[in-house]
Scaffold this motif. Structure first.
Motif, mmCIF file in Angstrom:
data_model
loop_
_atom_site.group_PDB
_atom_site.id
_atom_site.type_symbol
_atom_site.label_atom_id
_atom_site.label_comp_id
_atom_site.label_asym_id
_atom_site.label_seq_id
_atom_site.Cartn_x
_atom_site.Cartn_y
_atom_site.Cartn_z
ATOM 1 N N ALA A 222 0.824 -1.207 0.000
ATOM 2 C CA ALA A 222 0.000 0.000 0.000
ATOM 3 C C ALA A 222 0.858 1.257 0.000
ATOM 4 C CB ALA A 222 -0.913 -0.003 1.222
ATOM 5 N N VAL A 223 0.351 2.295 -0.641
ATOM 6 C CA VAL A 223 1.006 3.599 -0.609
ATOM 7 C C VAL A 223 0.978 4.114 0.830
ATOM 8 C CG1 VAL A 223 0.904 5.980 -1.435
ATOM 9 C CG2 VAL A 223 0.339 4.091 -2.984
ATOM 10 N N PRO A 224 2.098 4.600 1.362
ATOM 11 C CA PRO A 224 2.110 5.090 2.746
ATOM 12 C C PRO A 224 1.083 6.189 2.982
ATOM 13 C CG PRO A 224 4.341 4.842 1.924
ATOM 14 C CD PRO A 224 3.434 4.642 0.751
ATOM 15 N N ALA A 225 0.545 6.200 4.186
ATOM 16 C CA ALA A 225 -0.529 7.132 4.515
ATOM 17 C C ALA A 225 -0.077 8.582 4.454
ATOM 18 C CB ALA A 225 -1.079 6.807 5.907
ATOM 19 N N ASP A 226 1.205 8.859 4.783
ATOM 20 C CA ASP A 226 1.644 10.255 4.746
ATOM 21 C C ASP A 226 1.602 10.817 3.330
ATOM 22 O OD1 ASP A 226 3.774 8.680 3.896
ATOM 23 O OD2 ASP A 226 5.310 9.858 4.928
ATOM 24 N N LEU A 227 1.799 9.955 2.330
ATOM 25 C CA LEU A 227 1.750 10.422 0.948
ATOM 26 C C LEU A 227 0.307 10.591 0.470
ATOM 27 C CD1 LEU A 227 3.159 11.235 -1.617
ATOM 28 C CD2 LEU A 227 3.359 8.820 -2.246
ATOM 29 N N THR A 228 -0.560 9.650 0.786
ATOM 30 C CA THR A 228 -1.959 9.792 0.353
ATOM 31 C C THR A 228 -2.606 11.008 1.008
ATOM 32 O OG1 THR A 228 -2.702 8.241 2.075
ATOM 33 C CG2 THR A 228 -2.232 7.332 -0.114
ATOM 34 N N ARG A 229 -2.239 11.278 2.271
ATOM 35 C CA ARG A 229 -2.772 12.478 2.929
ATOM 36 C C ARG A 229 -2.241 13.739 2.257
ATOM 37 N NH1 ARG A 229 -1.650 9.609 7.762
ATOM 38 N NH2 ARG A 229 0.305 10.795 7.963
ATOM 39 N N ALA A 230 -0.948 13.751 1.964
ATOM 40 C CA ALA A 230 -0.330 14.950 1.384
ATOM 41 C C ALA A 230 -0.896 15.271 0.010
ATOM 42 C CB ALA A 230 1.185 14.768 1.303
ATOM 43 N N THR A 233 -5.054 11.638 -2.121
ATOM 44 C CA THR A 233 -5.397 10.552 -3.029
ATOM 45 C C THR A 233 -6.060 9.418 -2.256
ATOM 46 O OG1 THR A 233 -3.246 9.474 -2.747
ATOM 47 C CG2 THR A 233 -3.431 11.107 -4.508
ATOM 48 N N LYS A 234 -6.604 8.478 -2.992
ATOM 49 C CA LYS A 234 -7.207 7.291 -2.389
ATOM 50 C C LYS A 234 -6.113 6.360 -1.878
ATOM 51 C CE LYS A 234 -7.220 4.795 -6.788
ATOM 52 N NZ LYS A 234 -8.030 4.116 -7.821
ATOM 53 N N SER A 235 -6.503 5.365 -1.115
ATOM 54 C CA SER A 235 -5.576 4.337 -0.662
ATOM 55 C C SER A 235 -5.500 3.226 -1.700
ATOM 56 C CB SER A 235 -6.035 3.764 0.685
ATOM 57 O OG SER A 235 -6.079 4.777 1.667
ATOM 58 N N GLY A 236 -4.430 2.441 -1.620
ATOM 59 C CA GLY A 236 -4.263 1.330 -2.542
ATOM 60 C C GLY A 236 -2.799 1.087 -2.808
ATOM 61 N N SER A 237 -2.515 0.168 -3.716
ATOM 62 C CA SER A 237 -1.128 -0.088 -4.096
ATOM 63 C C SER A 237 -0.617 1.077 -4.937
ATOM 64 C CB SER A 237 -1.031 -1.391 -4.886
ATOM 65 O OG SER A 237 -1.616 -1.230 -6.168
ATOM 66 N N TRP A 238 0.691 1.093 -5.148
ATOM 67 C CA TRP A 238 1.278 2.178 -5.933
ATOM 68 C C TRP A 238 0.691 2.214 -7.347
ATOM 69 C CZ3 TRP A 238 4.496 5.916 -4.058
ATOM 70 C CH2 TRP A 238 4.998 5.711 -2.776
ATOM 71 N N LYS A 313 7.207 19.220 -1.966
ATOM 72 C CA LYS A 313 6.888 20.293 -1.023
ATOM 73 C C LYS A 313 6.226 19.732 0.230
ATOM 74 C CE LYS A 313 7.678 23.872 -1.300
ATOM 75 N NZ LYS A 313 8.919 24.614 -0.945
ATOM 76 N N ALA A 314 5.490 18.648 0.085
ATOM 77 C CA ALA A 314 4.810 18.060 1.235
ATOM 78 C C ALA A 314 5.741 17.206 2.086
ATOM 79 C CB ALA A 314 3.627 17.217 0.756
ATOM 80 N N LEU A 315 6.684 16.507 1.457
ATOM 81 C CA LEU A 315 7.475 15.504 2.170
ATOM 82 C C LEU A 315 8.891 15.954 2.512
ATOM 83 C CD1 LEU A 315 6.411 12.256 0.276
ATOM 84 C CD2 LEU A 315 5.495 13.196 2.398
ATOM 85 N N ALA A 316 9.295 17.134 2.069
ATOM 86 C CA ALA A 316 10.649 17.619 2.371
ATOM 87 C C ALA A 316 10.581 19.006 3.006
ATOM 88 C CB ALA A 316 11.501 17.634 1.106
ATOM 89 N N PRO A 317 10.007 19.119 4.203
ATOM 90 C CA PRO A 317 9.845 20.444 4.823
ATOM 91 C C PRO A 317 11.153 21.111 5.218
ATOM 92 C CG PRO A 317 9.243 18.699 6.367
ATOM 93 C CD PRO A 317 9.430 18.042 5.032
ATOM 94 N N SER A 318 12.238 20.349 5.336
ATOM 95 C CA SER A 318 13.526 20.961 5.681
ATOM 96 C C SER A 318 14.196 21.618 4.484
ATOM 97 C CB SER A 318 14.463 19.908 6.291
ATOM 98 O OG SER A 318 13.968 19.467 7.540
ATOM 99 N N ILE A 319 13.641 21.408 3.297
ATOM 100 C CA ILE A 319 14.132 22.070 2.084
ATOM 101 C C ILE A 319 13.348 23.366 1.918
ATOM 102 C CG2 ILE A 319 14.334 21.902 -0.414
ATOM 103 C CD1 ILE A 319 16.295 20.130 1.132
#
Length: 542
Positions: A222-230, A233-238, A313-319
């Motif tokens: 499954a696609v990690p929840a932090d990415l689907t939230r960001a 998107t729906k849940s599911g495989s990649w 932008k969602a997953l690299a806040p230190s950049i």
């Protein structure tokens, strides 16, 4: 229209900056806060010494940060009127043996920058350089069991470290922490270093993702929840969630988190702005049905390209910023790139672009989109891109014109008071809207009465107009004229020039030279003959 109540709110904030501009570079650096990014009403600024700073950058060639070549760097940047050098630090040179660090090149780079009154952008060539692992140390290259490489779809290893390896991440992070810790020791007071680039055009060349057994198992899950939230998107495989973009998105997810962790560790040692540059996805010169993106071949898969920017932008806040490297002078493409990367959550910064004359007008276009800086690539006297004593011509003209007022331009852009025009094929006339006042910009000469303006042969015209007050503007340009008028009226109708003052900024203070009138103002302010000039104009109506 500019909201002057908002501008007034800035006044007290920047009084200290105005005073600081009267002092030398050294005294500024030693008494001010650390470089940082700020955003206000969708406008961005890089603050250096407590005030907005415009990067007039020049990136040296990849192999020029060595004691034998650095002496051939400084003269080229001085001729160009740059105020900032971009230079790489190589992991293979910094850590030739595990845990043993050599900071000699770092020290020489910082020392040379100070001696030549330049700020410094450090480029970390670590895990990635242009989608490959060419700058990792030999002890990493020769131990693939400990430092695993990406496996392509056929199961063959390629010349790229895997972003899914904790060992790879820990090794790069340890070296980067050492670099940032050393910079903190030698530059925490002076702030010669104003930005750090984390990796260089990161991603995979040769495969869309890692096809190792462990990677394939994760990809099937499954696609990690932090990415689907960001990405909402729906849940599911990649494959279920991202379809044909699944491989690239999978790589981008791991790559963004990998680089973010390195940046966060570096900031814990020395908290100054960090950014990533990106090898863009360029238009495909094929029939429409063949114009399909090919990540890993057309461009490094996993980088913060136009399509992956929201994920990064969602997953690299230190950049703090993601800056596009732009190597196409096509107006439509360049404009679209600026529009894509100029976001409320992303300061527009062009860390690399072409050094040819055809790229120079895009500096003005970038400023009009709020850019905090601009940097042509390959500027030094090593002979790799230019013969000794030569260099970019049109970029140099830009920098010579704007360098004396770079601080003022940065502040005006941060306030949202600046607009620019760049000549486009078939568009020799453009209009800039400042509410009550409009600025008509025309490119090319001669500009004969009653005739269509000719434009320039190479579409090199550019102009900059900034509003200083309700009826006052700062104006400059190259191969252009600027005439003001009110809504629905032509220039000169029911309006007048109260004064048109040619001058320049010296240490933040406007120094008038002479008044323009007669032939110099009757047909607009002409920026054509002689030395490039700057005019402060006051207008009135009757």
């Amino acid at each position: 229209m500019i909201q002057f109540s908002a501008l007034q709110r800035f006044t007290m904030r920047f009084m200290v900056a105005a005073v600081c501009c009267a002092f030398t570079f050294a005294s500024q650096a030693q008494t001010s806060q650390a470089p940082h990014m700020e955003e206000h009403d969708g406008h961005h600024a890089l603050f250096v010494d407590g005030a907005p700073y415009l990067v007039l950058g020049a990136q040296i060639n990849n192999s020029s940060t060595w004691p034998s070549t650095l002496p051939k760097v400084w003269p080229a940047l001085q001729r160009m009127h740059a105020n900032t050098i971009e230079a790489p630090i190589y992991w293979e040179q910094l850590e030739p043996h595990p845990g043993q660090f050599d900071f000699s090149s770092v020290d020489q780079l910082v020392k040379g920058s100070r001696e030549h009154n330049l700020r410094l952008v450090v480029l970390w060539f670590g895990t990635w350089k242009n989608g490959n692992m060419h700058y990792v140390p030999e002890w990493v290259k020769t131990n693939p069991q400990k430092y695993p490489r990406v496996l392509n779809r056929s199961g063959d290893p390629i010349d790229v470290l895997s972003a899914q390896s904790q060992t790879n991440l820990d090794a790069d992070k340890h070296a980067f922490e050492a670099l940032m810790g050393h910079l903190a020791e030698i530059d925490a007071r002076d702030h010669t270093v104003i930005l750090v680039q984390v990796q260089n055009e990161s991603g995979i060349i040769g495969s869309p993702r890692d096809f190792s057994a462990a990677s394939n198992r994760e990809f099937a899950g499954a696609v990690p929840a932090d990415l689907t939230r960001a990405l909402h998107t729906k849940s599911g495989s990649w494959s279920e969630v991202f379809g044909g973009d699944a491989d690239e998105t999978f790589q981008a997810y791991h790559q963004a988190k990998y680089i973010n962790e390195i940046a966060a560790a570096g900031k814990a040692k020395f908290n100054i702005p960090m950014y990533c540059n990106v090898w863009l996805s360029y238009p495909i010169a094929e029939l429409p049905e063949r114009q399909v993106r090919n990540p890993g071949i057309q461009y490094p898969s996993g980088g913060p390209t136009q399509w992956m920017l929201p994920l990064w932008k969602a997953l690299a806040p230190s950049i703090d910023a993601i800056g596009p490297d732009v190597y196409s002078s096509d107006p439509a493409f360049y404009t679209k790139v600026l529009e894509t990367y100029a976001r409320p959550d992303n300061a527009l910064w062009i860390p690399e672009t072409g050094n040819g004359d055809d790229y120079a007008p895009y500096f003005f276009l970038a400023l009009g989109h709020g850019a905090i800086g601009f940097s042509p690539f390959g500027v030094d006297d090593t002979g790799w891109t230019f013969k000794e004593g030569e260099g970019p011509v049109a970029h140099t003209r830009n920098y010579a014109l704007l360098n004396p007022m770079a601080r003022q331009i940065a502040l005006l852009n941060f306030q949202g008071a600046l607009k620019t025009a760049m000549e486009l094929p078939g568009r020799p006339e453009q209009e800039l809207d400042f509410g009550k006042w409009k600025a008509s910009v025309r490119f090319g000469f001669p500009q004969r009465d009653g005739q269509r303006v000719p434009g320039t042969p190479n579409h090199e015209g550019r102009a900059l107009v900034a509003q200083l007050g309700p009826d006052e503007f700062l104006v400059t340009g190259i191969e252009s004229s600027v005439a003001f008028h009110t809504e629905g009226k032509l220039p000169g109708i029911r309006m007048q020039i109260l004064s048109a003052e040619e001058g320049s900024y010296e240490n933040g203070t406007w120094k008038p030279m002479r008044l323009w009138n007669g032939d110099q103002t009757d047909r607009g302010l002409n920026f054509h003959r002689g030395a490039d000039t700057v005019v402060k104009i006051r207008l009135g109506t009757f």
